[in-house]
Design an enzyme around this catalytic site. Structure first.
Site: not given
Ligand code: GAL
Length: 741
Positions: A366, A458
């Site tokens: 990210e 994700e």
């Molecule tokens: C994303 C991140 C993860 C975790 C996640 C929580 O932005 O890449 O490491 O923090 O959010 O939903």
């Protein structure tokens, strides 16, 4: 020739460090420890994450013969290690997730190895320098090996496969050799036995394997072959390799020539009480959980390279891996970037022979664009391994695409929350406020600007944190959000698949999560006990592997809002379910023809019809799963649950005490008359043991109806350990044998 001996025992640990301590000769006065080790013992939650962020020092005596060369290999030291031999400085290694070796040059037989470990969040080392949503812990938390080398030995081996057609492959094996030697190279396994001689040269060697017809590796058929390099009878190198075609295309992911939708979750290597410091066997166990209990075909090692045992188990058990370099949003400068590039190299060189790895992540998770840095990470990765594609996880739309696969965290599905909040608050700050139409996932074109190979890395996570002991309604919504996004991924043939956030609840800094140092984002809790959302994943696997019946209900009359108990989403890979209420069949239920989640391989069966009024008497419910008209799974629910049984199981009957500590997982379940967990039972279980040590202490909290802990061996533990668990007047016993290796 090379001899490797794991040296996880006989370490001494000083929890404080002052300059010059590495020269200490009376180190045996410090605490004796076995690896893996965390610099402090932690409570389950609400601990101060600064407690382990300090300098400490580890010592170990080493007896070395002087007819060979000796090296020490550290698989993982968090975060910076300064290594000393007999008080003399040898080397520094930065970065807690990748291995390093150092040669021990000495003429003494008795030596003292000292490792000064800095576990603070140093700005010169990734992932540090900004905020990070996870904890990194401290100490020597992975295995350490003493390596003895004589004459010819092999380093940096790379078995590079090339597909010719269908199941036909050729391969090149390259490695460095320390001395000239006549070598024999063997590749053996199912239907294959290739042996040939090679005149090994000092320095780099490359040898070509002829065309071979093989059985290809896949998660369903994890076929491995054994590669061995011999000099006479001495084994110079041995590993397991595999053959597979894995390619992300604009039309989805293809494995061995066939379209293969990816379904996966992210994994943090985080455990209760010990942080990262769990023995390899427990890293392997996580692979089993991801593969067998959750039915996944991919794991993303968020956000760093994970243990060698974990990756090897992905090869053995069959789980695709997306492995990435350490980092979280922040990009440092100078030395930080140099360490990041070194991390790329250490990760790829360590793991490029694993068939399970199908994608390298060479961007900091990210982070924003950085043309210079990411041009370098991609080039380095491709040079060290031209056979795999690169990815780099981003949350920004239309960011610079230097990789082969656009890997995107798409948190745009919010279940309507952003609209609601905007109405209440006006503008709100969110990373995810980018989508107007919320259908689960954005399209590839919307995100990348054009059609490109694309993987969702994700979703869910912080959008809907959910504890295992939350109200039923929240557990259902949590599960449904995972289902909606998965469904959207399956619906779009240009999306290679979806890897959700995340497998297990994990500890985090105080500026993330629920304030107790936890992000409750897992489909399982930190003990690896399932929430409802686990059933969404598990039920997508082929019922021939495992029939799954996961109704999203605790069958209560007043835990859901307004005293409702319907609908019940039954996540199952069965063909149909029969519902029995009050002992009488209410008939069979199948999937709806136009169900909203019908792109899933196994959409849920939805039970809607028999609702009740608040307080109305009600009866027991049974849901029975059928496959080909045969009953394959049954879930029974009591309407009047009472504590009926207290069950204690140990994951192991026997533990093997080697140089490392071993542990068995003790699971205590509080169940009703139908064997279901009592999710709101409170209290703790008192454990008494005749040996070993309970991680986290003898009073084990009951969380969501179960109490879970690990019982570890101590160096002196042997024979039988009797465990007695007491809850009020109830007690259970189990006996575990501890054998010396
Ligand atoms: C994303 C991140 C993860 C975790 C996640 C929580 O932005 O890449 O490491 O923090 O959010 O939903």
């Amino acid at each position: 020739m090379e001899l490797r001996q794991r040296i996880n025992d006989q370490w001494f640990f000083s929890a404080t460090y002052q300059s010059g301590l590495e020269k200490e000769k009376a180190f045996t006065a410090f605490e004796a420890v076995q690896l893996p080790h965390n610099t402090v013992e932690l409570t389950y939650n609400y601990f101060d994450e600064k407690s382990y962020q300090k300098k400490t020092c580890y010592f170990r005596k080493l007896n070395l013969k002087n007819d060979s060369r000796h090296f020490v290999r550290f698989e993982g030291v968090m975060a910076v290690a300064d290594v000393y031999l007999n008080g003399e400085y040898l080397t520094t290694h930065k970065g807690g997730y990748t291995p390093f070796e150092v040669e021990l040059i000495t003429s003494q037989a008795e030596n003292i190895l000292a490792v000064v470990v800095d576990s603070s969040e140093r700005e010169d080392v990734p992932p540090f320098g900004g905020a990070i949503d996870y904890l990194t812990y401290g100490g020597i938390y992975r295995d350490v090996f003493l390596i003895e080398r004589q004459g010819a030995y092999v380093t940096e081996p790379f078995f590079k496969i090339e597909n010719l057609e269908a199941k036909n492959y050729r391969a090149d094996l390259s490695f460095n050799l320390s001395e000239k030697a006549q070598l024999q190279v063997q590749l053996k396994g199912e239907g294959l036995a290739v042996t040939f001689e090679h005149e090994g040269q000092v320095g780099s060697n490359e040898l070509a394997f002829p065309a071979m017809t093989v059985k290809e590796w896949s998660p369903e058929t994890p076929q491995l072959y054994e590669l061995t390099v011999l000099e006479g009878n001495d084994c110079l190198y041995q590993t397991k390799v595999g053959f597979r075609r894995a390619v992300f295309t604009k039309e989805g992911f293809y494995l061995n020539g066939e379209n293969y939708p990816i379904i996966g979750l992210n994994r943090h290597q985080d455990y209760p009480y010990v942080g990262y410091a769990m023995p390899e066997e427990w890293q392997v166990e996580d692979v089993r959980v991801l593969k067998e209990e959750l039915g996944l075909n991919m794991v993303r090692t968020s956000h760093y390279p994970q243990s060698p045992a974990f990756i090897a188990a992905c090869d053995e058990l069959g789980l695709l891996v997306f492995e990435e370099i350490p980092g979280w949003q922040h990009i440092g400068t100078g030395e930080w970037q140099a360490v990041l590039l070194q991390n790329v190299e250490e990760m790829v060189v360590r793991d490029r022979n694993h068939p399970s790895i199908v994608l390298w992540g060479v961007r900091v998770n990210e982070s924003g664009d950085d043309h210079g840095l990411y041009t370098k990470t991609n080039a380095l990765c491709r040079q060290l391994d031209p056979t795999r594609q690169t990815g780099g996880v981003r949350y920004l739309e239309k960011s610079e695409f230097l990789e082969d696969v656009y890997t995107m965290n798409d948190f745009s599905y919010d279940g309507g929350d952003i609209k609601r909040l905007k109405q209440e608050l006006g503008e709100i700050a969110t990373y995810d406020n980018v989508q107007t139409k919320r259908i689960g996932l954005r399209t590839v074109e919307q995100v990348a600007g054009e059609k490109v190979p694309y993987l969702v890395t994700e979703y869910a996570g912080h959008m809907y944190p959910t504890k295992r002991f939350d109200q039923e309604e929240r557990l259902i919504e949590h599960a449904m959000r995972h289902a909606v996004v998965l469904n959207a991924a399956y619906a779009n043939p240009n999306i290679s698949g979806a890897v959700g956030w995340c497998a297990f609840d994990y500890h985090t800094h105080e500026n993330f999560g629920s304030g107790d140092r936890f992000c409750y984002h897992g489909v399982m809790d930190n003990f690896r006990v399932s929430k409802f959302a686990a059933g969404v994943y598990a039920s997508q696997q082929d019922p021939a592997i495992r029939p799954v019946l996961a109704p999203l209900t605790n069958w209560t009359r007043g835990d859901r809002n307004m005293g409702q108990s319907m609908p019940i989403y039954v996540f199952t890979n069965c063909d149909k379910v029969e519902v029995r209420y009050n002992g009488k069949s209410r008939g069979f239920y199948e999937r709806e023809a136009n169900g909203a989640l019908n792109h899933l391989p196994y959409p849920p069966i939805v039970l809607k019809e028999f609702n009740f009024l608040w307080g109305e008497p009600f009866g027991p419910l049974d849901i029975i799963g059928y496959l080909n008209d045969e009953v394959v799974a049954v879930k029974e629910y009591a309407n009047d649950p009472v504590l009926s049984d207290f069950l204690l199981t140990s994951s192991h009957d026997t533990l093997v005490q080697s140089d490392a500590w071993a542990a068995t997982k003790l699971t205590m379940k509080f169940v009703d008359q139908k064997g279901n967990l009592l999710p709101f039972l409170m209290g703790s279980v008192r454990l008494e043991t005749t040996g070993g040590e309970i991680l986290g202490g003898q009073d084990v909290p009951i969380i969501g109806g179960s109490a879970v802990c690990w019982l570890r061996t101590l160096p002196e533990t042997h024979g039988e350990i009797k465990v007695t668990a007491r809850y009020g007047k109830l007690s259970q016993e189990v006996t575990i044998r501890v054998e010396k290796q």
